[in-house]
Design an enzyme around this catalytic site. Sequence first.
Site, PDB file in Angstrom:
ATOM      1  N   CYS A   1       0.836  -1.206   0.000  1.00  0.00           N
ATOM      2  CA  CYS A   1       0.000   0.000   0.000  1.00  0.00           C
ATOM      3  C   CYS A   1       0.873   1.259   0.000  1.00  0.00           C
ATOM      4  O   CYS A   1       1.516   1.556  -0.994  1.00  0.00           O
ATOM      5  CB  CYS A   1      -0.990  -0.024   1.167  1.00  0.00           C
ATOM      6  SG  CYS A   1      -2.368   1.120   0.925  1.00  0.00           S
TER       7      CYS A   1
ATOM      8  N   HIS B   1      -3.688  -5.118   1.144  1.00  0.00           N
ATOM      9  CA  HIS B   1      -3.417  -5.585   2.497  1.00  0.00           C
ATOM     10  C   HIS B   1      -3.947  -7.025   2.617  1.00  0.00           C
ATOM     11  O   HIS B   1      -4.834  -7.438   1.871  1.00  0.00           O
ATOM     12  CB  HIS B   1      -4.135  -4.718   3.535  1.00  0.00           C
ATOM     13  CG  HIS B   1      -3.651  -3.306   3.593  1.00  0.00           C
ATOM     14  ND1 HIS B   1      -2.414  -2.955   4.086  1.00  0.00           N
ATOM     15  CD2 HIS B   1      -4.254  -2.143   3.229  1.00  0.00           C
ATOM     16  CE1 HIS B   1      -2.272  -1.654   4.027  1.00  0.00           C
ATOM     17  NE2 HIS B   1      -3.364  -1.126   3.505  1.00  0.00           N
TER      18      HIS B   1
END
Length: 492
Positions: free
Chosen positions: A338, A429
């Site tokens: 991310c 994630h």
Amino acid sequence: MKGALLVAGTTSDAGKSILTAGICRWLRRQGVSVAPFKAQNMSNNSAVTPDGGEIGRAQALQAAACGLEPSVRFNPVLLKPGSDHSSQVVVLGQPYGHVDASNYRQLKGQLSGMVFDTLAELRADHDVVICEGAGSPAEINLRAGDFVNMGLARAANLPTIVVGDIDRGGVFAALYGTLALLDAADQALIRGFVINKFRGARSLLEPGLEMLRERTDRPVIGVLPFSPDLWLDGEDSLSYRDGAVLGRPRPPAGTEGLTVAVVRLPRISNATDAEALAAEPGVTVRLTSNPAEVAAADLAVLPGSKATVADLAWLREFGLDRVLAERVRAGRPVFGICGGYQMMSRVIHDDVESRAGAVSGLGLLPVDITFAAAKTLTRPVGDALGSPVTGYEIHHGQAVVDDSAVPLITVPGGGEGVLAWPVAGTHWHGLLENDAFRRAFLVEVAGQVGRDFTAAPDTDFAGLRSRQLDLLGDLVADYLDADLLTAIIEGR
């Protein structure tokens, strides 16, 4: 059983989140329809609900303890700090705006009605709702307008218990002082105390328990022992301090193990991603900002960040950009997740989060990032390293990847992330929680650094998380007064 309860704490990280999850699991085992609730959470560890909303990870874990999918109703207000002075506000799962401490006081009045209505809806839909407070209910400077601690308890007439962490010392003073600082109407809702993380002989504690009862006219409902097996899904930033070794390292399944350095960014988010690596036998995972440790590890991980551009500047200030570049030149793996993936790009265009405009990235991947006003909140599926995978996305940054790049993940209609050993990155994630992918990934890392590492064939990360929830339920059943706790929940 019908009722509700507020679990408050003497401090942040006193054990509110795990006690709430444990009580939820305990009730679920009895066939009770139970749901969690935290009116306002402040955390950069978050999860995505099936309908595309964002809530605190602790509430997602508590939902699992209840046998429920996560819902925005379980955490109607989420504050995500982007600096020491401002936070993004997420309301019922969606970004609402950015606030600092002064203008959030004004916003609280607008949010409180929605929070109270959401709790009322949950109580109508479930037999029991276990609410978690935030910080301490004795933060008397914040009592006016409070809707997460005693303000919530007063509005919904919630019986309240207070948990204190004896591991920090001074637990009797903390419990007594918390009660003493409340006004009479708030005190009337405090029904008892729980002591957390006790080590040693219970007989040595007994005189203090009795004196606390005599001085407060309230019982200690139970004393929970310290359990080293409770390490997953930490809620508070204290759980992911610089220098911490995650989990309980075990011997490798084969000849050699692996070391992983997770860069401890100042505004780290979803640090829980690294826990799946720490669950593997022979893999030692350390959170660190030490350049030498990042350089020496077999794998360096750049995790998520709530302030990508600011944390990228921090990397450069401490020379970690040079360490990562040297790792890549030497063929030593670096993995970005991310915000970490965004930092590894060639350029970041950010007129949304930092408003810094065009900022040079680390240039480790053939990717350009542009921040969009709308936040991506999804739970995608795909295939990676020969296995089906799932994950979740929480980001404003949008990636434009060179056509020649190899995607890390194949998704319907295209690819996600980049795989360019010794570098890889993704916005997803939770990718490392996929057991088959994680094993293949670690074997590839071992090959890159010349380690004779064998991935354990039976590590089940989802099972590990489920066993932790069962352990929490066991601790509640074994160490709390079940009859007294039931009476408190039912308002008796």
